[in-house]
Design an enzyme around this catalytic site. Structure first.
Site, PDB file in Angstrom:
ATOM      1  N   HIS A  37       0.844  -1.203   0.000  1.00 16.36           N
ATOM      2  CA  HIS A  37       0.000   0.000   0.000  1.00 16.36           C
ATOM      3  C   HIS A  37       0.882   1.258   0.000  1.00 16.36           C
ATOM      4  O   HIS A  37       0.577   2.231  -0.679  1.00 16.36           O
ATOM      5  CB  HIS A  37      -0.899   0.043   1.248  1.00 16.36           C
ATOM      6  CG  HIS A  37      -1.884  -1.078   1.334  1.00 16.36           C
ATOM      7  ND1 HIS A  37      -1.778  -2.095   2.261  1.00 16.36           N
ATOM      8  CD2 HIS A  37      -2.998  -1.351   0.614  1.00 16.36           C
ATOM      9  CE1 HIS A  37      -2.789  -2.929   2.109  1.00 16.36           C
ATOM     10  NE2 HIS A  37      -3.534  -2.516   1.115  1.00 16.36           N
ATOM     11  N   LYS A 149      -0.770  -7.286  -7.452  1.00 17.60           N
ATOM     12  CA  LYS A 149      -0.975  -8.566  -6.776  1.00 17.60           C
ATOM     13  C   LYS A 149      -2.409  -9.063  -6.971  1.00 17.60           C
ATOM     14  O   LYS A 149      -2.636 -10.234  -7.185  1.00 17.60           O
ATOM     15  CB  LYS A 149      -0.654  -8.440  -5.280  1.00 17.60           C
ATOM     16  CG  LYS A 149      -0.384  -9.783  -4.672  1.00 17.60           C
ATOM     17  CD  LYS A 149      -0.761  -9.863  -3.231  1.00 17.60           C
ATOM     18  CE  LYS A 149      -2.192 -10.163  -3.117  1.00 17.60           C
ATOM     19  NZ  LYS A 149      -2.950  -9.976  -2.009  1.00 17.60           N
TER      20      LYS A 149
END
Ligand code: PAF
Length: 293
Positions: A37, A149
């Site tokens: 993140h 991902k």
């Protein structure tokens, strides 16, 4: 950094910034923030004048067998990371604010969502597509960033933004990995020490598959077999799928093309892990979609 909890205040903040001519970057998350993140937040910070991160554990994307209440919610740590990275607003709506009584509308992207995660996790992508559409409507970003991902999620978001003319630029950033190759994920904390030791076998298998392709192999069945054998060295990992697919449609390929992606999902104990790798064709030329930077 401002914490905003209602859709109305969030939209008002964004409308004011847009009127002032500022560009708004947006990183939607479910919290439990990690370095994956962080890399999205940093990339957004560099590209936009103002930066919003949402932290919302979206109940509608959990399958009936998954427990939304046990999803990690380390809010003070998440806010600290956002502050460190210069986030302007943390948008933290409640479930009641996002789905008030009488809420009816759902967004589906049937073809992209059909296989892989869509098969393993019923309702998941309807929940994702619906909440992302809502978040875009509230935050009104110019640019939103997603991690590679969750490859299928990123493909679905690109499709829905195109189909619904949402006017948000989407950028997909590379997966951030631990030193041993394991893709960073909020679920990694659920792995026991023994499970954590074998978890990198998924990324190893994908790397093996990619190497075979780079060496000129294009027999998909043989590549999938070798990837599976790499993982099944450890009897306690269960392979859910390992596949060579087209990057855009996510349909399985029978022969490798320059637009292929290797997708994988495994279960270790009660933890599901997913990962993927884009393919480079022999000669080093990868015709990777421009969305993947
Ligand atoms: O990737 C996630 O964390 C979630 O699926 C998202 C995009 C924030 C929607 O809830």
């Amino acid at each position: 950094m401002k914490i905003i909890r209602t859709a109305r205040s969030m939209a008002a903040w964004s409308e004011r910034l847009r009127r002032e001519g500022a560009t708004i970057g947006f990183v939607p998350t479910m919290g439990a923030l990690h370095d994956g993140h962080r890399s999205l937040i940093r990339a957004a910070r560099l590209r936009c004048d103002a930066l919003v991160v949402s932290i919302f554990v979206n109940p509608t994307q959990f399958s009936p067998t998954e427990n939304v209440t046990t999803y990690p919610r380390p809010i003070p740590r998440d806010r600290a990371l956002c502050r460190e990275e210069g986030v302007d607003v943390c948008f933290e709506p409640t479930a009641q604010a996002m789905y008030p009584g009488g809420f009816q509308t759902i967004v589906t992207v049937p073809a992209v969502a059909r296989r892989w995660e869509g098969e393993a996790r019923p309702h998941h992508f309807v929940g994702v597509a619906t909440v992302v559409t809502k978040l875009f409507g509230i935050v009104q970003p110019h640019l939103a960033l997603f991690g590679q991902k969750d490859f299928q999620q990123a493909a679905l978001v690109r499709q829905l933004v195109n189909d619904l003319n949402l006017g948000v630029a989407i950028q997909v950033r590379p997966t951030v990995r631990e030193r041993d190759g394991l893709a960073m994920s909020s679920r990694n904390i659920y792995l026991s020490a023994d499970e954590r030791r074998i978890a990198p076998l998924l990324s190893q298998a994908l790397r093996t598959g990619r190497r075979m392709i780079e060496d000129g192999m294009n027999d998909v069945a043989a590549i999938e077999r070798i990837m599976r054998q790499t993982i099944e060295q450890a009897p306690t990992i269960y392979v859910e799928y390992l596949a060579v697919c087209d990057q855009d449609s996510l349909e399985p390929l029978s022969v490798v093309t320059a637009r292929a992606v290797l997708l994988g999902a495994v279960r270790i104990g009660s933890v599901r892990l997913i990962d993927n790798l884009l393919v480079k064709m022999p000669g080093g030329k990868s015709r990777v979609s421009p969305h993947y930077s």
